[in-house]
Structure formats: structure tokens, C-alpha cells
Design an enzyme around this catalytic site. Sequence first.
Site, PDB file in Angstrom:
ATOM      1  CG  ASP B 169      29.627  38.067 -21.700  1.00 15.39           C
ATOM      2  OD1 ASP B 169      29.882  39.036 -22.463  1.00 15.39           O
ATOM      3  OD2 ASP B 169      29.436  38.215 -20.491  1.00 15.39           O
ATOM      4  CG  ASP B 372      33.835  32.590 -16.901  1.00 18.14           C
ATOM      5  OD1 ASP B 372      33.421  33.607 -16.323  1.00 18.14           O
ATOM      6  OD2 ASP B 372      33.075  31.706 -17.370  1.00 18.14           O
ATOM      7  CB  CYS B 410      53.805  31.298  -4.495  1.00 20.54           C
ATOM      8  SG  CYS B 410      52.998  32.188  -5.852  1.00 20.54           S
ATOM      9  CB  CYS B 412      53.116  34.985  -8.223  1.00 24.48           C
ATOM     10  SG  CYS B 412      52.963  35.733  -6.585  1.00 24.48           S
ATOM     11  CB  CYS B 415      55.157  34.860  -3.654  1.00 24.39           C
ATOM     12  SG  CYS B 415      53.476  34.702  -2.998  1.00 24.39           S
ATOM     13  CG  HIS B 441      49.391  35.053  -4.702  1.00 29.30           C
ATOM     14  ND1 HIS B 441      50.434  34.162  -4.631  1.00 29.30           N
ATOM     15  CD2 HIS B 441      48.330  34.419  -4.122  1.00 29.30           C
ATOM     16  CE1 HIS B 441      50.026  33.050  -4.033  1.00 29.30           C
ATOM     17  NE2 HIS B 441      48.744  33.189  -3.712  1.00 29.30           N
TER      18      HIS B 441
END
Lengths: 462, 462
Positions: B169, B372, B410, B412, B415, B441
Site C-alpha cells: 500500500d 485483503d 480440512c 491444512c 488439521c 489453518h
Amino acid sequence: MATVRAVTGLACQAAKLQTRVSQRSARNSQLMRSCTTTMSAEAETAPVLAPVRKRRKIDPMTPPPPASEFPPWEPRPFFRFEILHTSSKSGARVGRLHTPHGVVDTPGFVAVGTNAALKAVDGPWADAEGQQLQFCNTYHLLLHPGADVVEAAGGLHSFMNRQRPLITDSGGFQVFSLAYGTVHEEVNSLKRGSGKSRHKSEHNLVAKVTEEGVTFRSYRDGTKMLLTPESSVLAQKQLGADIIIPLDELPPYHTEPAVLAASLARSHRWMARSLHTHLSDIRQQVMYAVVHGGMSLELRQQSVDYLTSLPFDGFAVGGSLGKNREELFWLLERIMPRLHERGASSKPVHILGIADTESIPKLVTYGADTFDSCYPTRVGRHGSMLTANGPLRVTSGQYKTAFRTPVEGCTCHTCRTHSLAYLHHLVKAKEPLAASLLAIHNLHHMNAMMAGLRQKILADEI
Amino acid sequence: MATVRAVTGLACQAAKLQTRVSQRSARNSQLMRSCTTTMSAEAETAPVLAPVRKRRKIDPMTPPPPASEFPPWEPRPFFRFEILHTSSKSGARVGRLHTPHGVVDTPGFVAVGTNAALKAVDGPWADAEGQQLQFCNTYHLLLHPGADVVEAAGGLHSFMNRQRPLITDSGGFQVFSLAYGTVHEEVNSLKRGSGKSRHKSEHNLVAKVTEEGVTFRSYRDGTKMLLTPESSVLAQKQLGADIIIPLDELPPYHTEPAVLAASLARSHRWMARSLHTHLSDIRQQVMYAVVHGGMSLELRQQSVDYLTSLPFDGFAVGGSLGKNREELFWLLERIMPRLHERGASSKPVHILGIADTESIPKLVTYGADTFDSCYPTRVGRHGSMLTANGPLRVTSGQYKTAFRTPVEGCTCHTCRTHSLAYLHHLVKAKEPLAASLLAIHNLHHMNAMMAGLRQKILADEI
């Protein structure tokens, strides 16, 4: 006055251990159900440890039970200490601990994951850096989530999903640290002449020591709890680590000789009770005795002689090991040979709570096999990386533009991924990621250092 | 009174940009040397941003320069927005941003790594969870380690060793947030009737806004700094993200219509200056305009019409987007079609600072492409896991013995590795590892959710 709370049924458990073994499968599935349905509501405040039976007062110097009261030691099919090589130059030896959860190469570094977690480092990340044996603290796990919860999960290995070897302590170290403070705090407070090394609030948490065990308050909710040799072993059975430790008293560094002798006698009595409890339900665990006696060579030898007469599977050197590295070396140089002579020559020897990079290379020459410490993760959190040339203070301004590998030649995740300048930035910007990355490097460094020491021992260089 | 400190040489840089391009290699190697040798001592307090030239006071409603002052937009060989499919049911579209550091699938979630680091998550760990585009905050990076340091490292991608796309930014958002507080704070303070939403100490850090730019104090050392459209672009050139953002003013939610109109005019003038600076040295970067106008439809349309007339490569919707989700949807539903009509139909549209799981599915139907937020890592730090059914509060007592996969299905790292009971324990025990595991996660969840939305758009289901 608050009364010591007891868990229904636990008071009778010691006597029922043998029957429990055969009933374990059924019981475990019951426990799983009861935990899932009823534990959540009460577990937060449930005290875990209760007296097995009330003991009358005894003479503090009462000798512990003789070896004849115990069965002779015999090899365990699930645990074996294999010595591959003993240096021709020193007492240093290279070996392998075979445990139900895999091998630990010795001399080996043992990372401390107090709450069943290394500080800011996940298990698989530590495994990738070669971490084999890991320590968890019974005291903390009793307070949260509770040994019952861990048992219901299938033990610590399942709970934290660690498929490598684990060791737990008795819980006594933390309780006695609350009472007396660490050696460092004690020595510093004496230097300052304050005579007080702990905050009042911490003193309030501790600790009435009787023949029965030690009473303390939970720092989480103030619940009064009693830790006994039996209940510590029972808790460690619930936790299910590969190696467990009997309850011992940890007198401070500055303890009168007579008091120290009485403490040692009590520790021996406690360890004998612990061993009895353990042997009545061995499971897939082994127990290491803890050699005590403070800085008294006479008491240390007495401790070695008694403990090596009992069927322990290994030995830990604990209690006060001196106020500086010189005293540590002085003591270990004298105690370790006796430990090996009296029975530990074929059994593993662990040094409790000491694993700094300066001490280990010397201690291995005395035949010490494993070393635990929270040092690598702690110095990481405080912004330092371990190197062969000592700690590298990442926050130093000189590293602001050090766009190079943090520690040249290091193959850890952190050094493979990031520059020293980036790590400097993360620490200065107080990014929580810094704690993870530095700890990961430090764990790798310890394990690489141990691998290097093993190579040198194999080559008879140390 | 403190004077605004200037970095020698920076005042002339805007005029010299073109020559700098051809001299970059030589200069970079010089910079590398000078940074290594001299920067470390002074960089800690060095202000980065200085005025390019002093401007006289102007009428606040002075119109920004017309499109005729700019070259026409032309496709960049290093950056391309490819639209694969537009839903027959809504304005939703599936696309690909091709950047110098790889592809971003859209609609896509953009994780915020303020200090060039996600909170408690290393870059490779986030990459493994499918993280593509990542946001870094120019304001924070200016204060530490400084844009010069990042440039000397070879830019942000090298500095943080991220080989995937990055966006920065302008730095304005944080500066104006210091001045006005967030919408949430502002609305809450008005509800409480306090009229003050920020601590006095924070107010002292900010912010004199002139035509030139915005003056603020570093929260690190109190240094007075001036951020201008030109210096923000120069800093973002040094940082080297794939997508950069021009400086804009961020008036608070409750702003008088006349003041809002004047602010918009100034933001337009600033963005035109930013674009000029950018176009004089494009490098491998593209610039997105930021559509402003607060909650005024008229001003928003005016902003869309002006900004789409300029050769920006994409558009971000910024400024106050309402005090709740209803206002957000009301506004976007009206603004997005106009944005697409006027020129964004083939250019990417980013929604600044909004990426909660409830808003995104609606916003994609308006043709928004990227979103975002620091939300996934922040709620992770606060003990929640994102799920398709809303956040799962890991600290809840009911999960103490939940020895099951935290979020069923999940894939990830968290998990796959741990149980909900273990995560519950880590959060309750205040283990720092919890922040990492929950954030990992949550990042995975966001990226999986976006992939699911892309599938639904491709199937014309939304």
C-alpha cells in the site's frame, strides 16, 4: 481452611494396579466416554493427585527399603540401551536408546516441551531438525489439560501427535522450584542480601512437604493439590511417556548438611515407593532414578550406591549441581565414574536441566548420555541464535543489512530460508514469527552439535 | 520545534528517475556496499520520506489533471489480467493475475504480512496452504527496516524470500488511521458519546495534511516524517512489490459532504502525481488506483469516472465502505457496475481491507477479484478457527476432550497434524505455538474458500 481435594477412586488405585492392567482396554473406552461426556465441565478445576494412604510421622533419617525388597533388574523387551562405542580417550560413549517410539542417538539433546509443546515450534518442524527425545513436564500437564485428559487421548504421544520418544518428570521439580526458587535466583538473592528469592504470591502457592508427599496450590485456580510418589507415577502412567522419573525432593543449593542428609533419605524412600508403584504396572515405560546429595560428595556417593542397587532402567543426575559450571564439572567428574562402576555402565545416564553448549562437550566425557534444557527455545525467543562460536545476538545493529545466511553451513529451515537481516528485522519489529524461526535454528544447532560430538567420540577424539 | 528531516539526495530523485533506471545495476551494487558499511549505524533513526518540492497553497477543490496529461494505458509485458469466465448469473468472474512472481487465481484472498511477515506464520508454511498474493504495509516497512534496507536486499521478494506475488500500500492508510481511528473505533466512540476514539499519545503521532502530503511521527522514535505521493511511490519502488498503490487521503466515516468532496479532489490530485511518478520508472510493477468518495454515491461515481480515465493497471476500492455489512453491500452493488463499465471490465479490482468470510461471497458477485485482510491470522491469535459454519472458538470448554480433527475434511498442516483437544490445550496454556497453528489453518481456509467460489463461478452457480 481449604481441604485437599481427592479424586474419587484414585485412593484405591495403587492396590488395584495389577487388575487394572488386564482391564485397561475396557477402562480406556469407558474413560474416553466419561471424558467426552462429563469431564469437560469439571476438569478445569479438578485436582489430580491425592494421597494413597496416610502415613504416620517417621524419623527423617529412616533408611529406605533395601534392594532385597525389589525384584532384580531385568532387560525390557521394549527398551534397550545399546552402547556402540566408548572412547579410548575419556568416558564418552556413543549409544542408542531403543524405545517403543523409536531410537534416540546418544549423546543426545532432549528438547523441553513443557506443556506438551515446544515454545513456538510444532512437533513436525522440530522433527525435521533432528529432534529425537523430548521432555514434557508432569506438573504443567497436571494443571492443564490434566493427566486424565491426556490418558483419554491415548497418552501424550497421541495427544500431541508425537511418534518419537518422550520423557516426563515427576512434577516435583516445579513444585520445589516454587518453594525454593532456582539456584540462580537463590544465589543472586543471597548476593543481594535480600534472603528472599521469590515473589510472595509464588511462595503462597507452595508447599508443605511431609513424608506423604508435597502439597501445593495450582497457579491456575488455587486448588490445593498433593503430589505423592505414587500419584506422580500414576499420573505418568496416564501420560504414557517412554521414560518416567520418580518423585524426589529438591533442596536448594544452600542447605545445611544435616537437612540435606535428611532430604536425601526422604528422596530415597520416595523413589523406592515410586519404583514399587511403577513395577506393579510397567506398561511400555522405563524409570530412571534421580541421583541426589547436592554438593556433598559423601551424600552423592551414598545416593549412587543406593539407587544403583535397585532395578531402575537408567539414572538421572539431579538436585543442585553447583552454582556455576566449575562446580558442575567438579561434581560430575567425581560422581559419574562411581555411577558407572556401580551399575550404570550399561544403563543410560541423563543430566537433568543442563544442556548448554559449553557444558555438554565436557559432560559427555564423563559418560553422560542425554541432556535436557529449554535453553535453545528460550534464547531464540530472546533473539539469539546458537552457533559454534557462541550465541549470535540477532538484534545487534550490525545485522540490519546482513543479507547473508544467518549461520553459514547450517541446513535448518530458518537458515535455508531467510537472511540474517530478515531475522534481525523480525526480532526488532517484534514479529511473533521470530520466536519460531530462531527456536527452529537453535534446536537444529543442538542436534547437529550432538551429532558432531558422536562422530568425535567414535573417532576417539574426545 | 522539530524540523522535518530529509534524506540527502532524495529531494532530487523524482527528476532523475529515468536516468536511474539505466544505472540501476551499478547503483544497487554501490548501495549494497554502502548499506553494509554505513547504513547500520544510522538506519535506526533515518527518516525515509522527504518533500520533492514545496507547493503553494491551492483551492481545495482544484480539479486533478485531465487524462490528456497521461499516456494512454497499454498492456504490460510482465503483468496480465486474464478473465477465464464470467458467471451468467452475476458479475462474478474467474481470472488469473499473471505477475513477475507468478499467478494469482481470482477471486483470491490476499493475506496481510504487515512487517513483511505474516503473524506467526513463515512464508513457506503459508505457501503450502495455497497463499498466492500477499500484502505488506509500506508504513511499517518505512519505520523498520526502512525502504533503503529492503532495496539493498534486492527488494521485498528477496528480503523476505518470497517468490510469489506481493502488493504494497502507499503507507497512507496507517497514517490516517492514526489520525482518525478506524471506522469501528469512530462509530463506537460516537455511540459512547465520547467523541474521542484514539489515545492522546496516538493523536500526538499524527498528522498534518497539506497539499504536499501528510506529516506524522514515527511511533518507534518520534521522528517527524513527511509522506508525499512521490515519496510513497519512490518507497514502493524500493520495496519492489508487483502491485503498488498511490497515496490517498482517508477521511473518516463521519465526514461532512463538503469536506469529503475536498478530500476526494485532493486524493485525485495525489493519485495523479503518484501515477506520474510511477510511469516515469515503471520497472516490473503495476499501479492500482483507489476509488474514494466515502458513502456518497455521487462522489464515488465521480471518483470512478476520473480514475478509470487514467492509465492505471487495476482498481482498488478504498476509503470508508460503511459502518456495517449492509452499507458495504449497498455501496458496492452500486459502484462496481460503474467501475466495470468505465474501464475495469478487463482490469482487476481489489477490495481494500475487507476479506471476512461473510462479505467475500457477496462481493465476488459484483465482480471483485481480490480481497485483503489480517482477519485470518488475527482471529487465529485470538483462539478461533475459521470453518464453513463460521468461526470455531477453540477455547470453548467443550473441546477439552475433542480428540478429533479440528475441522473435518480440512487438509491444512494443523488439521492433518493435531486434534481439536490439543489446540484447545495450547490456547488455554497460552503456548505461542497456538497462534501459528490456528493462523495456518485460517489461511488455508480462506484459500480453500476462494477455490470453492471459483468453482461455483465457473459452474455459473453464483
